[in-house]
Enzyme design. Structure first.
Site, PDB file in Angstrom:
ATOM      1  CG  HIS A  25      -0.475   0.222   2.513  1.00 25.74           C
ATOM      2  ND1 HIS A  25      -0.252  -0.803   3.404  1.00 25.74           N
ATOM      3  CD2 HIS A  25      -0.119   1.362   3.167  1.00 25.74           C
ATOM      4  CE1 HIS A  25       0.199  -0.309   4.544  1.00 25.74           C
ATOM      5  NE2 HIS A  25       0.290   0.999   4.427  1.00 25.74           N
ATOM      6  CG  ASP A  76       0.049  -4.095   2.747  1.00 32.39           C
ATOM      7  OD1 ASP A  76       0.072  -3.544   1.629  1.00 32.39           O
ATOM      8  OD2 ASP A  76       0.106  -3.464   3.815  1.00 32.39           O
ATOM      9  N   GLY A 113       3.117   6.944   7.879  1.00 36.52           N
ATOM     10  CA  GLY A 113       4.458   7.127   7.323  1.00 36.52           C
ATOM     11  C   GLY A 113       5.413   6.035   7.758  1.00 36.52           C
ATOM     12  CG  ASN A 114       6.344   4.578  11.755  1.00 38.34           C
ATOM     13  OD1 ASN A 114       5.797   5.435  12.422  1.00 38.34           O
ATOM     14  ND2 ASN A 114       7.633   4.313  11.859  1.00 38.34           N
ATOM     15  CB  SER A 115       3.170   1.946   5.862  1.00 34.12           C
ATOM     16  OG  SER A 115       1.971   1.517   6.418  1.00 34.12           O
ATOM     17  N   GLY A 137      -8.134 -26.812  -1.102  1.00 37.83           N
ATOM     18  CA  GLY A 137      -9.437 -27.230  -1.593  1.00 37.83           C
ATOM     19  C   GLY A 137     -10.456 -27.557  -0.524  1.00 37.83           C
ATOM     20  CB  VAL A 138     -10.850 -27.552   2.884  1.00 36.77           C
ATOM     21  CG1 VAL A 138     -10.187 -28.883   2.609  1.00 36.77           C
ATOM     22  CG2 VAL A 138      -9.852 -26.571   3.509  1.00 36.77           C
TER      23      VAL A 138
END
Length: 461
Positions: free
Chosen positions: A109, A139, A218-220, A275-276
């Site tokens: 992001h 992400d 801003g820390n992302s 597949g469950v």
């Protein structure tokens, strides 16, 4: 409300967060390389050079909107028609260098949709960069500096599986555009699922490390360090400071590392397919089934011809361990499977009517095959008659969601593992769904019935 820790794209102003941060006391007698009693300055000095600021820019073409009065006056006086405007939007985030070749890890992001990316080093040198690839479901994104200088500093990656609740951690990033900032706290919890979008991004595989180290917009994309100077997570999200103080979330580095390796090698991420469909196994469900309770993932349905069916998994099995990792709920099972690649073998430990059973599954490719089809960017598999009957549907009715294109119109609405039960009061089939979608594109509406785990709800389309 959950917010991404990256600053959102801004057109005119930056909204500052005003909140008093609780200061963690330095750990007495802390041990580990770079840590001294009463200070973490040596540790910070050793790692801060590898933490960067990421400036992202995208250009949006805004269509000109003209009201009838303005149009009449323009035509009467022969004035030119308004033109579309090209709007520049900018954002700030953080990242960290993992390879001297200029490889930087950050959040998807932070760079999603960016036309230009600039990486700024702690000494304020700036370099043009490009996004090698990103993975919205986790992400995670990988950025590469175009012409990296020879003196780049890199981080060491740790083992997030060994992180314990109560471990001291440091977060380094560029909050609110203030410049490089260090905060300290502890690991508050592990394996967190927050279940909300990060701005416009909706990660599907959530297994967050929760921390009280102060994280702000801003820390992302910035690193979460342990006291050995190793990165154990990528800072990604915060609880709205108006609701809570110092509740932040980081992507475990083991998950990010596997995603980044695939992006660097192939430019995309290939995930294993089991597949469950299922739900969390609870004490209430254990009482209903008259079996002992232990946390796990309760299997509701097993797709015909899927890897799970080939491995002998059945409805009402409770998966408690997968590929050597404990499973305490259905979301955890989905996340663990997503870490593995198609063709990999995994040991499965499950409880079947209270008895321990072990088997081995060979994972398939995402989407599952077996007659899957795609509608609106969603891969769908028709349920087999046994699955349909278990859900109270007629033969040939019901669809299982096996994958969702993160760029498609259903992203953030449908999830892998969802079961589509009906549409407009009728049982759903691929042919019926496609016919309804064709009408939707002409302005019609429809109601879709979805089962997600133990919950069943209607969605207006």
């Amino acid at each position: 409300m959950i917010r991404p820790a990256a600053s959102s794209f801004i057109a005119a102003s930056v909204v500052a967060l005003a909140a008093a941060a609780a200061h963690a006391a330095p750990p007495p007698g802390a041990s580990g390389s770079g840590a001294e009693a009463g200070t973490v300055a040596p540790l910070v000095d050793r790692v801060k050079g590898a933490v960067v600021t990421i400036q992202s820019t995208k250009f949006i073409r805004r269509l000109a909107v003209e009201d009838p009065w303005a149009r009449m006056m323009r035509e009467q006086f022969g004035m030119p028609a308004p033109r579309a405007q090209r709007e520049k939007q900018e954002g700030l985030g953080s990242g960290f260098i993992v390879d001297k070749a200029g490889i930087v890890l950050t959040n998807n992001h932070v760079v999603a949709g960016a036309d230009e990316v600039i990486v700024r080093l702690p000494d304020n040198r700036k370099f043009a960069a490009r996004v090698l690839g990103s993975d919205p479901p986790t992400d995670v994104a990988v950025v590469r500096i175009d012409k990296p200088p020879p003196d780049l500093q890199t981080v060491n990656l740790g083992d997030s599986d060994r992180v314990r609740v109560g471990d001291y951690v440091l977060a380094i990033g560029n909050p609110l555009g203030l410049g490089q900032t260090v905060t300290m706290g502890i690991v508050s919890a592990k394996n967190r699922y927050i279940g909300e979008k990060l701005g416009d991004i909706d990660p599907r595989y959530e297994d967050f490390i929760q921390t009280d180290a102060a994280i702000n917009q801003g820390n992302s994309g910035g690193p979460l360090f342990n006291f050995r100077g190793e990165v154990i997570g990528i800072n990604a999200a915060i609880i709205n400071p108006g609701l809570a103080m110092n509740v932040g979330f980081a992507i475990p580095i083991n998950l990010a590392r596997q995603v980044a390796e695939q992006i660097r090698k192939a430019g995309r991420v290939a995930r294993g397919f089991l597949g469950v469909s299922g739900e969390d196994f609870t004490a209430e469900r254990a009482a209903e089934m008259r079996v002992p309770f232990a946390p796990g993932a309760l299997i509701n349905a097993v797709g015909h011809g899927t890897p799970a069916a080939a491995a002998g998994l059945r409805s009402n099995d409770v998966v408690v361990e997968f590929a050597g990792k404990p499973v305490d709920g259905y979301r955890r099972l989905v996340s663990v499977v997503a870490l593995l690649r198609p063709g990999e073998k995994a040991k499965v430990v499950l409880s079947r009517q209270g008895q321990r059973v072990e088997t081995t599954v060979t994972l398939g490719a995402g989407g599952g095959g077996g007659g899957s089809d795609s509608v609106l960017g969603v891969d769908l598999r028709p349920l087999d008659p046994r699955e349909s009957a278990a859900l109270g549907l007629g033969a040939g009715e019901g669809l299982a969601v096996t994958a969702v294109d993160p760029r498609g119109p259903a992203s953030g609405v449908l999830e892998e593992g969802d079961l589509l039960l009906g549409i407009d009061g009728k049982g759903i089939t691929l042919a019926r769904l496609k016919a309804v979608v064709a009408r939707l594109q002409r302005g019609a509406h429809a109601t879709l019935v979805i089962q997600r785990g133990a919950d069943r709800f209607a969605l207006r389309l």
